[in-house]
Scaffold this motif. Structure first.
Motif, PDB file in Angstrom:
ATOM      1  N   ASN A 124       0.807  -1.221   0.000  1.00  0.00           N
ATOM      2  CA  ASN A 124       0.000   0.000   0.000  1.00  0.00           C
ATOM      3  C   ASN A 124       0.841   1.273   0.000  1.00  0.00           C
ATOM      4  N   LEU A 125       2.015   1.223   0.632  1.00  0.00           N
ATOM      5  CA  LEU A 125       2.835   2.438   0.705  1.00  0.00           C
ATOM      6  C   LEU A 125       3.503   2.749  -0.645  1.00  0.00           C
ATOM      7  N   THR A 163       9.758   1.553   4.741  1.00  0.00           N
ATOM      8  CA  THR A 163       9.704   0.383   3.868  1.00  0.00           C
ATOM      9  C   THR A 163      10.900   0.403   2.920  1.00  0.00           C
ATOM     10  N   THR A 165      11.774  -1.815   0.148  1.00  0.00           N
ATOM     11  CA  THR A 165      11.490  -1.856  -1.292  1.00  0.00           C
ATOM     12  C   THR A 165      10.547  -0.712  -1.694  1.00  0.00           C
ATOM     13  N   ASP A 306      16.396  -9.718   9.148  1.00  0.00           N
ATOM     14  CA  ASP A 306      16.889 -10.841   8.327  1.00  0.00           C
ATOM     15  C   ASP A 306      17.991 -11.641   9.029  1.00  0.00           C
ATOM     16  N   ILE A 328       9.508  -5.902  12.972  1.00  0.00           N
ATOM     17  CA  ILE A 328       9.293  -5.550  11.558  1.00  0.00           C
ATOM     18  C   ILE A 328       8.171  -6.395  10.937  1.00  0.00           C
ATOM     19  N   ARG A 372      15.253 -17.071   5.763  1.00  0.00           N
ATOM     20  CA  ARG A 372      16.140 -16.880   6.926  1.00  0.00           C
ATOM     21  C   ARG A 372      15.898 -17.952   7.992  1.00  0.00           C
TER      22      ARG A 372
END
Ligand code: EPU
Length: 420
Positions: A124-125, A163, A165, A306, A328, A372
């Motif tokens: 959404n962002l 965010t 990406t 990660d 996160i 991960r």
């Protein structure tokens, strides 16, 4: 489906070399869509997510040549400005093509990602940002269609939450938008900085990458470039933990210590001796007892989500109680039950995992649920007595380049069993 067979209990000794960063390679490849000229990318890791991104670029109309680990991508013409469901469902990061396609073609059609193993992970962002740059958005048949027939226009885009990406997607849209774009509350990850370096080499005008405010002056067109991507900090961190959990003496080469500050801080507090053996080389060993140390995941430069699963495997071998808090993603403790099957004592309460250690680990048949989590089970397997069989190795192949071969060269008894 391939499996890993691990005979644990061998301290890792020797050297391991880190590959280029998967999470830098993916946006760098998407950025190739921004120009009709060829872009040369070096140190791209040959992992499955990169292969998926290459398929996506080819589907859009780009040509891809690979020789001696160097990739040459040319998107002379974009035939299909589209990321189809088949590719997005296997890799969420496919949505990274949304910004570049909308900027270059004035139209993009990208499948909406569904849920994934580590949580809902919406985009959404990304979409709100593109709308602010003047794209008209509509949704049809599970796809988002972004249209900007007269091009994108610079604007101020504030991200309600950080965010990675999303920042990269909007950065790639903004470089060809008319006028100035300000991205505020932007991600500060090294991968964002690396993307900005590539875009700048392609002719983009960007200031502030690596801070939470990035300013972009749009340009009419971008040109080709030749760029080597940064070292994979998560792969490097995974190997450092492998050295520590097996109580070996491991040297990790071709890494960037400055990108690992928060992990190194935790490891040192936990009793791991980490030395900088050179500008891009770290060495680990554990001279005494491992001590439990709490960790909370945060955006960069905080402790990376990660590395949370791998760090948890290490904490099962530390003396005391450690509280590991995941902030996160809402569902990133899928490794806990598998670690517990190997003998770990871990209780999950909401976003916290409480690890009591040390508990001896014993090899078992385990199944990985995401990239991960798989890495943490490999680490636990290396430290465990007896044999561990890790199923669904395809998860680890998404982001680690030949991990079993690298670990085996440092003495690990690990091999891949291919099953049809
Ligand atoms: N979020 C939203 N809306 C959005 C975008 C994100 O609510 O539009 C939420 C997410 O659901 C999540 C949080 O914001 O709770 C942060 O997500 P972010 O967008 O930063 O994650 P990402 O960009 O999808 C990248 C890495 C991940 C890494 C995260 C966090 C790539 C290709 N992926 O994902 O890497 O965990 O940042 O650092 O860069 C991995 O390599 O194993 C991996 C999952």
């Amino acid at each position: 489906m391939d499996k890993f067979l691990i005979e644990g209990g061998v301290p890792l000794e020797g050297e391991i070399e880190v590959s280029g960063a998967k999470n830098s390679a993916l946006p760098a490849l998407a950025a190739c869509l921004l120009t009709e000229e060829p872009v040369t990318l070096r140190r791209i890791p040959l992992v499955r997510d990169v292969q998926t991104m290459l398929q996506l670029l080819e589907r859009c109309g780009a040509s891809v040549h690979s020789e001696d680990g160097v990739l040459r991508v040319q998107a002379a013409e974009i035939v299909h400005p589209e990321a189809p469901y088949e590719l997005v469902k296997t890799m969420r990061a496919s949505s990274l093509v949304l910004g570049p396609l909308a900027a270059r073609c004035g139209r993009a059609r990208v499948s909406l990602p569904g849920g994934c193993a580590i949580g809902a992970r919406p985009i959404n962002l990304h979409l709100a940002g593109l709308e602010q740059l003047g794209a008209r958005l509509s949704q049809e048949h599970g796809y988002i269609v972004a249209e900007a027939p007269n091009g994108l226009r610079g604007a101020t885009v504030h991200f309600d939450r950080i965010t990675v990406t999303g920042t990269e997607d909007l950065l790639m849209a903004a470089v060809l938008a008319e006028g100035e774009t300000v991205l505020s509350n932007a991600a500060r990850e090294p991968e964002v900085v690396d993307l900005a370096a590539l875009l700048t080499q392609m002719g983009a005008r960007i200031e502030g990458a690596g801070t939470s405010t990035i300013r972009v002056q749009g340009v009419r067109r971008l040109h080709g470039a030749d760029h080597a991507i940064i070292a994979d900090r998560i792969e490097a961190g995974t190997f450092l933990i492998a050295g520590a959990i097996t109580r070996g003496r491991l040297v990790v080469r071709r890494c960037e210590p400055a990108h690992l500050t928060s992990l190194l801080h935790k490891l040192r507090q936990a009793g791991v001796e980490v030395t900088e053996a050179g500008p891009d080389t770290l060495a680990v060993r554990v001279p005494g007892k491992l001590i439990s140390v709490d960790a909370t995941t945060e955006e960069y430069p905080g402790f990376a989500t990660d590395l949370q699963a791998q760090y948890m495997a290490l904490m099962t071998q530390a003396h005391g109680i450690s509280i590991i808090t995941e902030t996160i993603f809402e569902n990133r403790f899928m490794h806990v039950l598998e670690l517990a099957r190997m003998g770990a004592n871990i209780r999950v309460e909401g976003r916290q995992a409480i690890v009591a250690g040390p508990t001896p680990l014993s090899g078992a048949a385990v199944i990985a649920s995401d990239l991960r989590a798989s890495a943490s089970l490999v680490l636990a397997g290396l430290a465990a007595r007896g044999q561990t069989v890790l199923d669904r190795v395809y998860h680890i192949d998404r982001g680690y380049e030949k991990i079993e071969e690298k670990l085996a060269r440092a003495g690990a008894r690990i091999r891949r069993i291919s099953e049809l």
